[in-house]
Design a protein around this motif. Structure first.
Motif, mmCIF file in Angstrom:
data_model
loop_
_atom_site.group_PDB
_atom_site.id
_atom_site.type_symbol
_atom_site.label_atom_id
_atom_site.label_comp_id
_atom_site.label_asym_id
_atom_site.label_seq_id
_atom_site.Cartn_x
_atom_site.Cartn_y
_atom_site.Cartn_z
ATOM 1 N N LEU A 183 -9.856 21.170 -18.039
ATOM 2 C CA LEU A 183 -8.542 20.526 -18.160
ATOM 3 C C LEU A 183 -7.512 21.116 -17.204
ATOM 4 O O LEU A 183 -6.672 20.404 -16.657
ATOM 5 C CB LEU A 183 -8.048 20.681 -19.604
ATOM 6 C CG LEU A 183 -6.882 19.815 -20.049
ATOM 7 C CD1 LEU A 183 -7.335 18.368 -20.201
ATOM 8 C CD2 LEU A 183 -6.313 20.312 -21.362
ATOM 9 N N LEU A 184 -7.582 22.440 -16.989
ATOM 10 C CA LEU A 184 -6.558 23.092 -16.167
ATOM 11 C C LEU A 184 -7.078 23.472 -14.780
ATOM 12 O O LEU A 184 -6.443 24.242 -14.070
ATOM 13 C CB LEU A 184 -6.020 24.337 -16.878
ATOM 14 C CG LEU A 184 -5.331 24.090 -18.218
ATOM 15 C CD1 LEU A 184 -4.897 25.398 -18.844
ATOM 16 C CD2 LEU A 184 -4.125 23.186 -18.060
ATOM 17 N N ALA A 185 -8.248 22.947 -14.394
ATOM 18 C CA ALA A 185 -8.821 23.305 -13.093
ATOM 19 C C ALA A 185 -7.911 22.834 -11.971
ATOM 20 O O ALA A 185 -7.680 21.635 -11.808
ATOM 21 C CB ALA A 185 -10.218 22.712 -12.951
ATOM 22 N N ASN A 186 -7.388 23.785 -11.202
ATOM 23 C CA ASN A 186 -6.535 23.528 -10.032
ATOM 24 C C ASN A 186 -5.538 22.390 -10.221
ATOM 25 O O ASN A 186 -5.585 21.414 -9.490
ATOM 26 C CB ASN A 186 -7.401 23.205 -8.810
ATOM 27 C CG ASN A 186 -8.300 24.363 -8.450
ATOM 28 O OD1 ASN A 186 -7.862 25.510 -8.465
ATOM 29 N ND2 ASN A 186 -9.546 24.074 -8.153
ATOM 30 N N PRO A 187 -4.625 22.499 -11.175
ATOM 31 C CA PRO A 187 -3.719 21.378 -11.423
ATOM 32 C C PRO A 187 -2.849 21.046 -10.215
ATOM 33 O O PRO A 187 -2.509 19.900 -9.979
ATOM 34 C CB PRO A 187 -2.864 21.848 -12.599
ATOM 35 C CG PRO A 187 -2.992 23.326 -12.634
ATOM 36 C CD PRO A 187 -4.305 23.671 -12.012
ATOM 37 N N SER A 188 -2.516 22.072 -9.389
ATOM 38 C CA SER A 188 -1.631 21.822 -8.254
ATOM 39 C C SER A 188 -2.362 21.130 -7.109
ATOM 40 O O SER A 188 -1.764 20.466 -6.289
ATOM 41 C CB SER A 188 -1.037 23.131 -7.759
ATOM 42 O OG SER A 188 -2.079 24.035 -7.462
ATOM 43 N N LYS A 189 -3.705 21.294 -7.077
ATOM 44 C CA LYS A 189 -4.470 20.680 -5.985
ATOM 45 C C LYS A 189 -4.941 19.276 -6.328
ATOM 46 O O LYS A 189 -5.384 18.537 -5.480
ATOM 47 C CB LYS A 189 -5.687 21.547 -5.645
ATOM 48 C CG LYS A 189 -5.305 22.841 -4.945
ATOM 49 C CD LYS A 189 -6.534 23.682 -4.707
ATOM 50 C CE LYS A 189 -6.150 25.140 -4.541
ATOM 51 N NZ LYS A 189 -7.251 26.025 -4.893
ATOM 52 N N LYS A 190 -4.868 18.965 -7.618
ATOM 53 C CA LYS A 190 -5.376 17.651 -8.048
ATOM 54 C C LYS A 190 -4.399 16.555 -7.614
ATOM 55 O O LYS A 190 -3.233 16.573 -7.995
ATOM 56 C CB LYS A 190 -5.529 17.619 -9.571
ATOM 57 C CG LYS A 190 -6.841 16.994 -9.990
ATOM 58 C CD LYS A 190 -6.946 16.771 -11.471
ATOM 59 C CE LYS A 190 -6.445 17.892 -12.336
ATOM 60 N NZ LYS A 190 -6.477 17.645 -13.749
ATOM 61 N N PRO A 191 -4.853 15.598 -6.805
ATOM 62 C CA PRO A 191 -3.928 14.544 -6.404
ATOM 63 C C PRO A 191 -3.651 13.588 -7.558
ATOM 64 O O PRO A 191 -4.495 13.402 -8.423
ATOM 65 C CB PRO A 191 -4.669 13.830 -5.265
ATOM 66 C CG PRO A 191 -6.111 14.104 -5.509
ATOM 67 C CD PRO A 191 -6.191 15.395 -6.268
ATOM 68 N N GLU A 192 -2.476 13.048 -7.583
ATOM 69 C CA GLU A 192 -2.107 12.041 -8.578
ATOM 70 C C GLU A 192 -2.951 10.808 -8.281
ATOM 71 O O GLU A 192 -2.776 10.192 -7.244
ATOM 72 C CB GLU A 192 -0.683 11.632 -8.328
ATOM 73 C CG GLU A 192 0.477 11.987 -9.224
ATOM 74 C CD GLU A 192 0.333 12.352 -10.651
ATOM 75 O OE1 GLU A 192 0.290 11.446 -11.469
ATOM 76 O OE2 GLU A 192 0.345 13.547 -10.946
ATOM 77 N N THR A 193 -3.880 10.470 -9.109
ATOM 78 C CA THR A 193 -4.708 9.296 -8.824
ATOM 79 C C THR A 193 -4.054 8.049 -9.384
ATOM 80 O O THR A 193 -3.797 7.968 -10.582
ATOM 81 C CB THR A 193 -6.123 9.451 -9.421
ATOM 82 O OG1 THR A 193 -5.999 10.143 -10.658
ATOM 83 C CG2 THR A 193 -7.053 10.200 -8.499
ATOM 84 N N PRO A 194 -3.750 7.102 -8.483
ATOM 85 C CA PRO A 194 -3.133 5.869 -8.975
ATOM 86 C C PRO A 194 -4.112 5.096 -9.848
ATOM 87 O O PRO A 194 -5.310 5.082 -9.580
ATOM 88 C CB PRO A 194 -2.800 5.093 -7.694
ATOM 89 C CG PRO A 194 -3.654 5.677 -6.626
ATOM 90 C CD PRO A 194 -4.061 7.053 -7.058
ATOM 91 N N THR A 195 -3.610 4.502 -10.880
ATOM 92 C CA THR A 195 -4.472 3.748 -11.784
ATOM 93 C C THR A 195 -4.810 2.401 -11.126
ATOM 94 O O THR A 195 -3.910 1.653 -10.799
ATOM 95 C CB THR A 195 -3.753 3.485 -13.117
ATOM 96 O OG1 THR A 195 -3.110 4.698 -13.484
ATOM 97 C CG2 THR A 195 -4.701 3.060 -14.200
ATOM 98 N N PRO A 196 -6.112 2.129 -10.903
ATOM 99 C CA PRO A 196 -6.440 0.838 -10.291
ATOM 100 C C PRO A 196 -6.126 -0.317 -11.225
ATOM 101 O O PRO A 196 -6.380 -0.224 -12.419
ATOM 102 C CB PRO A 196 -7.958 0.955 -10.026
ATOM 103 C CG PRO A 196 -8.441 2.049 -10.902
ATOM 104 C CD PRO A 196 -7.282 2.918 -11.251
ATOM 105 N N GLN A 197 -5.538 -1.323 -10.696
ATOM 106 C CA GLN A 197 -5.173 -2.476 -11.534
ATOM 107 C C GLN A 197 -6.084 -3.662 -11.239
ATOM 108 O O GLN A 197 -6.394 -3.908 -10.114
ATOM 109 C CB GLN A 197 -3.722 -2.896 -11.262
ATOM 110 C CG GLN A 197 -2.713 -1.864 -11.730
ATOM 111 C CD GLN A 197 -2.691 -1.624 -13.228
ATOM 112 O OE1 GLN A 197 -2.941 -2.532 -14.012
ATOM 113 N NE2 GLN A 197 -2.430 -0.407 -13.665
#
Ligand SMILES: [Zn+2]
Length: 322
Positions: A308-322
């Protein structure tokens, strides 16, 4: 028609692979007052699991509170250094971890969130979170009575120790002592088993297994999963030589069956610091580390916290596909 059969066999698991990420997709953020969004790491959860809750605001927030499991949720503020927003802009992102106890009855539960912006305007919203039953193995054992039924004295001791642990887990240290991701306590190990396993001894259901077991050689160093303060370091009836580390905000990690304890109550530990050695103390069949995690009294799978907390700063905000 015969050649079609192999196709069907291959197609079904393939379809399963496509469907799974869809089901595990993070919930769409929802608004909670003007300019405030609330997001969960997943739209639903299951027994023994964790959810990451995020409250994001356009304007600075003076206060964020939430209630889950009849308890106040402790939030932390994500530092603006982590965000890629323009220079010096304050980060108005708060996060919290929600734990779902491994015996919480399946059903839909409410999470109420209240926010107060710096201009004093309050807003609130309620999220409905479906909780599914966990998929835990059941182990049925037929053993001699003397192994199932401890003596009166042993029961008394075990109950006292249980109460002592509960009193520790009830205390919520208001500071977030950890920083960054959590690690598995043994070097070179990524996975362990038995979490949530139900044990039925001589047709009598026992309490579920509340941690993850890592079989290892006696003497293997056991590392603190993150920065924290030692809340307990002693021998217990069931878990043998045990260390409990308080990481702040109601998060505690538990290390059991140690052959040796290398820390004492009150010690401030660095992430990865050796706190003891793997052993076979307490009620065990062989040397292993029993690693547990409680989040505001909820007994959850510690491996989920690592993810859950793995590299939170490196994780890109993934846009939700619509
Ligand atoms: Zn165990």
């Amino acid at each position: 028609m015969a050649p079609k059969t192999p196709f069907r066999v291959i197609l079904l698991p393939t379809l399963g692979l496509f469907l799974l990420p869809q089901l595990a997709k993070a919930a769409v953020p929802r608004t909670c007052g003007p300019g405030v969004t609330v997001k969960l790491s997943a739209p639903s959860s299951s027994q023994g699991s964790l959810l990451l809750l995020e409250v994001r605001s356009r304007k600075p927030l003076s206060e964020v509170t939430a209630e889950w499991n009849s308890k106040n949720v402790p939030f932390w503020q994500v530092s603006s250094v982590d965000s890629n927003s323009s220079k010096g802009a304050p980060s108005n992102l708060r996060q919290a971890i929600l734990g779902v106890d491994l015996e919480k009855a399946p059903g839909t539960y409410s999470l109420s969130v209240r926010v107060q912006s710096s201009d004093g305007k309050p807003a609130s919203c309620t999220l409905q979170i479906p909780i599914r039953a966990g998929k835990f193995a059941t182990e049925k054992l037929q053993v001699g009575k003397e192994f199932v039924e401890p003596s009166q004295e042993q029961i008394k001791r075990a109950n006292e120790e249980r109460d002592k642990l509960r009193a520790i887990f009830d205390q919520v240290t208001p500071e977030k002592l950890w920083d960054g991701d959590f690690r598995v306590p043994l070097d070179g190990v990524t996975t362990g088993g038995n979490f949530g396993k139900r044990r039925v001894l001589n047709a009598q259901p026992g309490s579920p297994h509340s941690g993850v077991d890592f079989p290892a050689v006696t003497g293997t160093p056991v590392h603190a999963a993150q920065v924290g303060r030692v809340a307990l370091a002693q021998e217990l009836f069931f878990s043998g030589n045990t260390v409990v580390v308080d990481h702040g905000l109601g998060i505690y990690t538990f290390y059991g069956h140690l052959s040796e304890i290398d820390v004492k109550v009150g010690d401030d530990l660095q992430s990865g610091q050796v706190l003891g050695k793997v052993g076979a103390t307490g009620r065990v069949t062989g040397p292993h580390l029993h690693w547990g995690l409680t989040v505001e009294r909820a007994r959850v799978n510690p491996l989920q916290l690592v993810k859950l907390l793995a590299n939170p700063s490196k994780k890109p905000e993934t846009p939700t596909p619509q």
